[in-house]
Design a protein around this motif. Structure first.
Motif, PDB file in Angstrom:
ATOM      1  N   ARG A 107       0.734  -1.264   0.001  1.00  0.00           N
ATOM      2  CA  ARG A 107       0.155  -0.017  -0.057  1.00  0.00           C
ATOM      3  C   ARG A 107       0.761   1.230  -0.019  1.00  0.00           C
ATOM      4  NH1 ARG A 107      -2.886  -3.299  -0.948  1.00  0.00           N
ATOM      5  NH2 ARG A 107      -4.723  -4.182  -0.120  1.00  0.00           N
ATOM      6  N   ARG A 108       0.326   2.151  -0.697  1.00  0.00           N
ATOM      7  CA  ARG A 108       1.104   3.493  -0.641  1.00  0.00           C
ATOM      8  C   ARG A 108       0.447   4.580   0.431  1.00  0.00           C
ATOM      9  NH1 ARG A 108       2.618   5.739  -6.278  1.00  0.00           N
ATOM     10  NH2 ARG A 108       4.322   6.944  -5.097  1.00  0.00           N
ATOM     11  N   ILE A 109       1.237   5.237   1.229  1.00  0.00           N
ATOM     12  CA  ILE A 109       0.799   5.907   2.318  1.00  0.00           C
ATOM     13  C   ILE A 109       1.439   7.355   2.108  1.00  0.00           C
ATOM     14  CG2 ILE A 109       0.405   6.236   4.755  1.00  0.00           C
ATOM     15  CD1 ILE A 109       0.495   3.295   5.099  1.00  0.00           C
ATOM     16  N   ARG A 110       0.530   8.241   2.210  1.00  0.00           N
ATOM     17  CA  ARG A 110       1.077   9.966   2.007  1.00  0.00           C
ATOM     18  C   ARG A 110       1.536  10.197   3.259  1.00  0.00           C
ATOM     19  NH1 ARG A 110       1.955  12.508  -2.479  1.00  0.00           N
ATOM     20  NH2 ARG A 110      -0.174  11.897  -3.243  1.00  0.00           N
ATOM     21  N   MET A 111       2.795  10.573   3.665  1.00  0.00           N
ATOM     22  CA  MET A 111       3.437  11.240   4.747  1.00  0.00           C
ATOM     23  C   MET A 111       2.798  12.188   5.286  1.00  0.00           C
ATOM     24  SD  MET A 111       7.601  10.415   3.928  1.00  0.00           S
ATOM     25  CE  MET A 111       7.895  10.122   5.754  1.00  0.00           C
ATOM     26  N   VAL A 112       2.618  12.237   6.515  1.00  0.00           N
ATOM     27  CA  VAL A 112       2.097  13.567   7.307  1.00  0.00           C
ATOM     28  C   VAL A 112       3.245  14.126   8.332  1.00  0.00           C
ATOM     29  CG1 VAL A 112       0.301  14.498   8.507  1.00  0.00           C
ATOM     30  CG2 VAL A 112      -0.296  12.909   7.008  1.00  0.00           C
ATOM     31  N   ALA A 113       3.281  15.358   8.208  1.00  0.00           N
ATOM     32  CA  ALA A 113       4.371  15.948   9.126  1.00  0.00           C
ATOM     33  C   ALA A 113       4.219  15.424  10.650  1.00  0.00           C
ATOM     34  CB  ALA A 113       4.414  17.398   9.230  1.00  0.00           C
ATOM     35  N   ASN A 114       5.333  15.160  11.087  1.00  0.00           N
ATOM     36  CA  ASN A 114       5.262  14.878  12.627  1.00  0.00           C
ATOM     37  C   ASN A 114       4.391  13.456  12.894  1.00  0.00           C
ATOM     38  OD1 ASN A 114       7.055  16.796  13.183  1.00  0.00           O
ATOM     39  ND2 ASN A 114       5.233  18.376  13.259  1.00  0.00           N
TER      40      ASN A 114
END
Length: 488
Positions: free
Chosen positions: A226-233
């Motif tokens: 699965r591809r997951i979008r990174m979120v700050a912190n």
């Protein structure tokens, strides 16, 4: 006076009406030999080389296959074993060299005396099919499955790969050409591909590029990616059955090994491979077993089980104790060593009391050693282990031993399959500057850097003081080749 009253336009018109005198004959005198030398002769040399004493090579040219093992080590994925012409129809006396607009890229330098290798037909631009003679496996920019959902049309190869610009490779040149071209679609990507999960981007600077998407595995199967979008912190984790605390192994005070205290570094496990981007595959034998021994008999610490299938481990233990039962000399030697271990003063080891004499049932000895191995001393240290009922593999000698199941480990996969990264180009940086492994307590932690970390050194398409100017082609390829890409 009348001449002065004329307008500038009238005077110009009157000047054009004057006789040319010798100008026209002189122009023809110079034009005809230039036309003959630089156009007629090269054209005749291409069409009728026999007039210059050269044999014309027809369609019966021999071809040869270039084996894959003879390609360069880091050859582009498009360069596959393919039928290529062993000879080319070069122009007689190289008369067409006067049309050459500049040196070819280094990979094409062997074709500099042969315009027709790429330019088939008279005065025609390079066609895609000419490129595909050698680059037979060139991937598309949009996969065939998703193409119907887009309004995208593939461009010509030469739209981006502009040869005759110097010896620098076309792939390297392309890094500096594609920035604006990529943004033409990707700045408003939803108009071109309404169903895409790719976000709009028009540069790498500041907030013009979205956060990275990381591929993670939710299970051991390829369909579990699965591809997951990174979120700050917000940390990203990947489900894994492996137990590996980076922080313990990277403790600056060192960790205890069987022989001494060792201060470990990233390079102890992560060894660069022959390619710029990758690392050698980790293995128990090469990277772990020096400290994490698979010993099962305390009296013989160098005797170890294989790191492999459960039935192979069980068979090794079963056969060892059966061997001792059939060979009294060996059994007595092991018993003597066990007696020494039991008698060591000052050592409080809970396993010491279990070092009983080997005169009992060998299967019971093997069962006890197996339980210690899987549940306490070895397997469970790094893996999720579960005891199971019933017989094991009846084709092996360990089928009647206590049975165990080790949770499957997720196979290695690319974290960013749609991007490229050269570790060698970043060798002057420490691993910790991008990967915060020293603070990671779980093997499930995904230690990939966020975009903000990359932007500390990389600018966008416009130069910035003390930063690397980075067009789209620095990190992305236009062509999509066979890679492990997440399902979603």
């Amino acid at each position: 006076m009348a001449e002065q009253e004329k307008s500038p336009l009238q005077r110009e018109q009157q000047a054009l009406q004057k006789p040319l005198g010798l100008k026209r004959p002189l122009s023809w005198i110079f034009f005809v030999p230039i036309l003959f030398a630089f156009f007629v002769l090269p054209l005749v040399a291409m069409q009728a080389p026999e007039l210059f004493g050269f044999e014309s090579k027809g369609s019966d040219e021999k071809t040869q296959t270039v084996p894959a093992d003879q390609l360069p080590v880091n050859a582009h994925p498009s360069l596959q074993s393919t039928q290529v012409s062993s000879t080319r129809n070069t122009t007689a006396l190289a008369l067409d060299s006067i049309w050459n607009p500049g040196p070819l890229a280094s990979a094409h330098s062997n074709l500099e005396g042969d315009c027709q290798a790429c330019h088939t037909g008279n005065f025609s631009r390079v066609k895609d099919e000419n490129c595909l003679v050698c680059h037979s496996n060139m991937g598309l920019h949009v996969t065939e499955q998703t193409l119907p959902d887009t309004s995208f049309e593939e461009g010509r190869c030469a739209s981006c790969h502009r040869d005759h610009k110097g010896r620098e490779s076309l792939a390297e040149q392309n890094k500096h050409f594609v920035g604006t071209d990529c943004a033409a679609c990707h700045a408003d990507i939803k108009t071109v591909a309404p169903k895409t999960e790719t976000l709009a981007v028009n540069d790498f600077a500041a907030d013009k590029h979205p956060a990275f998407r990381i591929t993670v595995a939710t299970g051991p199967e390829p369909s579990d990616l699965r591809r997951i979008r990174m979120v700050a912190n917000t940390p990203i984790t990947e489900k894994t059955s492996l137990k590996f605390p980076h922080d313990i192994h990277l403790d600056p005070k060192g960790i205890d090994s069987p022989s001494k205290k060792v201060v470990m570094e990233c390079a102890n496990c992560h060894e660069p491979a022959d390619t710029a981007t990758g690392f050698k595959t980790l293995s128990m034998e090469s990277h772990c077993q020096e400290c994490h021994k698979l010993s099962f008999e305390p009296a013989l610490p160098d005797r170890q089980v294989p790191h492999g299938p459960v039935d192979a481990v069980l068979s090794t233990v079963e056969e060892f104790y059966s061997y001792l039962a059939l060979h009294p000399e060996e059994r007595n030697r092991v018993n003597a060593q066990r007696a020494v271990l039991r008698a060591r003063p000052g050592e409080k080891d809970p396993n010491r009391s279990n070092l009983r004499n080997l005169s009992g049932n060998p299967r019971a000895q093997a069962a006890f050693a197996t339980a210690e191995l899987f549940e306490n001393t070895a397997c469970s240290v790094c893996h999720e282990v579960k005891a199971v009922d019933g017989l094991g593999n009846t084709k092996t000698s360990g089928s009647r031993m206590p049975q165990y199941e080790i949770a499957e480990i997720n196979p290695a996969h690319p974290w960013m399959p749609m991007a490229k990264f050269d570790h060698q180009a970043h060798a002057f940086e420490s691993c910790d500057s991008c990967h915060k492994a020293a603070k990671s307590e779980e093997a499930s932690d995904v230690l990939m850097p966020a975009i903000e970390g990359c932007q500390t050194c990389h600018a966008g398409s416009k130069p910035v003081l003390n930063k690397v100017q980075s067009d789209c082609g620095v990190c992305h390829e236009y062509h999509i080749h066979n890679k492990e890409v997440a399902v979603k």
